[in-house]
Design an enzyme around this catalytic site. Structure first.
Site, PDB file in Angstrom:
ATOM      1  CD  GLU A  83      -2.726  -1.284  -0.086  1.00  0.00           C
ATOM      2  OE1 GLU A  83      -2.941  -0.274  -0.777  1.00  0.00           O
ATOM      3  OE2 GLU A  83      -3.100  -2.421  -0.426  1.00  0.00           O
ATOM      4  CG  HIS A 140      -0.625   1.590  -4.449  1.00  0.00           C
ATOM      5  ND1 HIS A 140      -0.558   1.332  -5.801  1.00  0.00           N
ATOM      6  CD2 HIS A 140      -1.215   0.508  -3.889  1.00  0.00           C
ATOM      7  CE1 HIS A 140      -1.095   0.137  -6.033  1.00  0.00           C
ATOM      8  NE2 HIS A 140      -1.499  -0.382  -4.891  1.00  0.00           N
TER       9      HIS A 140
HETATM   10 ZN   LIG Z   1      -2.456  -2.197  -4.742  1.00  0.00          ZN
END
Ligand SMILES: [Zn+2]
Ligand SMILES: *[C@@H]1O[C@H](CO)[C@@H](O)[C@H](O)[C@H]1NC(C)=O
Ligand SMILES: [Ca+2]
Length: 600
Positions: free
Chosen positions: A407, A410
């Site tokens: 995450e 990102h």
């Molecule tokens: Zn992802």
């Protein structure tokens, strides 16, 4: 009911795709991967966004530009001179949006303007090496044919209403930037004037930048700030025992976080709130407290529900530790304040401040997933970690490090690509690569020796050693058969991401085979070991690549990153690794090439 409608719409869409796929043009969506993305948004709205294709050239040792001979020319001047000559546009059409400087390479990110108004989806990026030569140039500038000057006939207030209505969310006035006017280039070459504003829906987990037509009030395009991880659940099989918790003393890297993890230079906390991250459950004030002895010690119990007080605290502490650690590692390798990272205080080192990552652990909005929203530099990145109900008791994504790293990555890829706008991983192919980088960095952080074992993602939360992807990442083509051309058969960003992540896995293995492995690479970017070389090229290439890259342009950015940093020492190693999975010289339109340049 809304959920049902959404589900129904996606089923319908899947059926339509399936029907199309059996007709004469089986791979018709394929060519559009690089310029389009179809999204179902808000209430019964389908938007097909258009991103003019980025041209991309890399120049190895570099080429001269018009101001090469002028010692006092700034990066800004040189950028305007190069682009106006190269693209035949006037200086007035070249607006520098941001610049960054990463280890000898200067980057400028540019917006095309027409009548003084930015064209949202027409951008360029340029990089100069330490000899002030141009080494990379990407552009999605458009020929602005029909751009007559026109005043908006829809007011800002009406545009906000229209955006909120269409996207089923709220414009949060005291948190979001003021709406602004931008053009959106259309595929037919025309420009549409739009009010640009953000709309978020906490419950639905959506956060868009909406482009509302300034004459019709239609939503004509969106930027989707959310990267969702839609984890695929596999049948439960046997699972190895997990690695245990450890107590670490002072894990912060004070080069990357000079005030540590609990101070922004002004305010010092004794909680999981600091300059880079705040980790909480429910509200940002509900953070895990430090005990009087100065330790964040909460013993997680695997047999109790994740929602017990001790388990919640352990989850907050682990998420806080991991996101801070990724901040520190990425910082060492170039994701600094000036390169648009996430911090409350930038200590005068450039970039926009007040955008530390907020991590909501055990967020109640969803289950069996996690997501990360990346608005532009200056607005906090938002991570939401959910519980997983495949096991009993449930498991907590905040205790699976690879999910947290995925995450957080990102945020890194969305900020470094395109200069901090959060707008440049939006096409289907670029969004897919976003998933791939996220898996690849998660895998990178878990490597322990020079051997490169097969590795999976998400095995703890689903209690299945096979993990949540279709194959382990592997150097063996029989374990993981994905190739560049596999993308032809794929529609979904995580599936496309697996192709890119496995390519990068093979690049990693080649570099470690060539240069060995250093255990200290996470804090020592000066290491010459293969894992350190890999991470340098990984981050360098993000800043170099064009807006909405494709696999071939991203590969070219890696090769150029190697030319910039290592004078091309790894050029053939990289080409051979990319070519081994079909991304060789001449690979294009999802047709494989296993060729390498002559001399390799
Ligand atoms: Zn992802
Ligand atoms: C995980 O899977 C194993 C093997 O199927 C099973 O014995 C165990 O009970 C599972 N754990 C949980 C917490 O569900
Ligand atoms: Ca920032």
């Amino acid at each position: 009911m809304a959920a049902f409608n959404k589900f129904f719409a996606s089923v319908l869409l899947a059926v339509l795709y399936a029907t199309t796929a059996t007709l004469a043009v089986p791979f018709a969506p394929d060519a559009k991967y690089t310029t389009h993305r179809v999204r179902n948004v808000g209430r019964d709205l389908q938007i097909e966004t258009y991103h003019p294709e980025s041209t991309y050239e890399t120049f190895g040792a570099g080429v001269e530009h018009a101001l090469s001979k002028r010692a006092d020319a700034t990066v800004e001047d040189a950028t305007v001179a190069y682009i106006s000559e190269k693209l035949g546009v006037s200086d007035d059409n070249v607006h520098i949006r941001s610049t960054s400087f990463i280890d000898g390479v200067s980057h400028a990110y540019v917006q095309q303007t027409v009548n003084g108004i930015p064209v949202a989806n027409a951008v360029a990026n340029i990089a100069f090496n330490s000899e002030n030569k141009v080494v990379a140039f990407g552009s999605s500038f458009v020929k602005a044919r029909s751009a007559k000057v026109s005043e908006p006939t829809v007011t800002v207030e009406d545009a906000i209403k229209a955006g909120e209505e269409a996207l089923n969310g709220k414009f949060v006035a005291d948190e979001f930037p003021e709406p602004s006017l931008e053009y959106v280039a259309q595929q037919d070459g025309s420009l549409k004037l739009a009010h640009v504003l953000q709309v978020r829906n906490e419950e639905a987990g959506t956060w868009y930048e909406a482009f509302v037509d300034a004459h019709t009030a239609d939503v004509i395009s969106v930027t989707d700030f959310v990267s969702k991880a839609t984890y695929r659940v596999l049948p439960i099989q046997k699972q190895d025992p997990r690695e245990g918790f450890e107590t670490l003393a002072d894990p912060q890297d004070t080069v990357a976080s000079p005030q540590g993890w609990h101070s922004d230079g002004t305010t010092t906390t004794t909680t999981t709130a600091g300059n880079n991250v705040v980790a909480y459950k429910g509200a940002t004030t509900a953070t895990a407290a430090q005990s009087s002895s100065g330790q964040f010690i909460y013993t997680q119990s695997a047999t109790q529900a994740p929602t017990t007080a001790a388990n919640v605290a352990a989850a907050k502490v682990n998420a806080f530790y991991i996101v801070n650690t990724v901040h520190d590692i990425a910082y060492r390798y170039g994701f600094t304040e000036a390169a648009f990272n996430f911090q409350t205080n930038n200590f005068g080192k450039g970039g926009r401040a007040n955008d530390r990552v907020t991590v909501s652990v055990q967020d109640s909005a969803s289950i069996n997933n996690a997501d990360f929203s990346t608005p532009p530099d200056g607005q906090s990145g938002r991570m939401r970690m959910f519980l997983w109900d495949i096991t009993n008791p449930q498991r907590d994504g905040s205790l699976e490090n690879d999910i947290i790293v995925h995450e957080m990555t990102h945020g890194i890829t969305n900020r470094l690509t395109g200069g901090g706008t959060g707008r440049c991983l939006q096409t289907t192919e670029a969004g897919g690569m976003g998933e791939g980088w996220s898996d690849a960095l998660a895998v990178w952080t878990e490597q322990k020796t020079s051997s490169v074992p097969d590795i999976t993602i998400g095995s703890y939360v689903i209690n299945d050693s096979a993990g949540i992807r279709s194959n382990p990442y592997s150097t063996s083509a029989s374990v993981n058969p994905l190739r560049y051309s596999t993308i032809r058969t794929l529609n979904e960003v995580h599936d496309i991401g697996e192709v890119w992540a496995n390519l990068l896995h093979n690049v990693y293995a080649s570099l470690v085979s060539a240069h060995g492995f250093a255990a200290d690479a996470k804090t020592n970017p000066a290491s010459t070991a293969g894992n350190s070389v890999f991470l340098h090229l990984f981050l360098d290439a993000l800043a170099l690549q064009p807006c909405n890259p494709t696999l071939p342009t991203a590969r070219d950015a890696w090769i150029q990153a190697d030319a910039n940093r290592y004078s091309g020492a790894n050029r053939c190693t990289l080409w051979r690794a990319f070519a081994s999975r079909g991304l060789g010289v001449g690979a294009a339109n999802h047709v494989d090439s296993t060729s390498v340049p002559s001399g390799c």
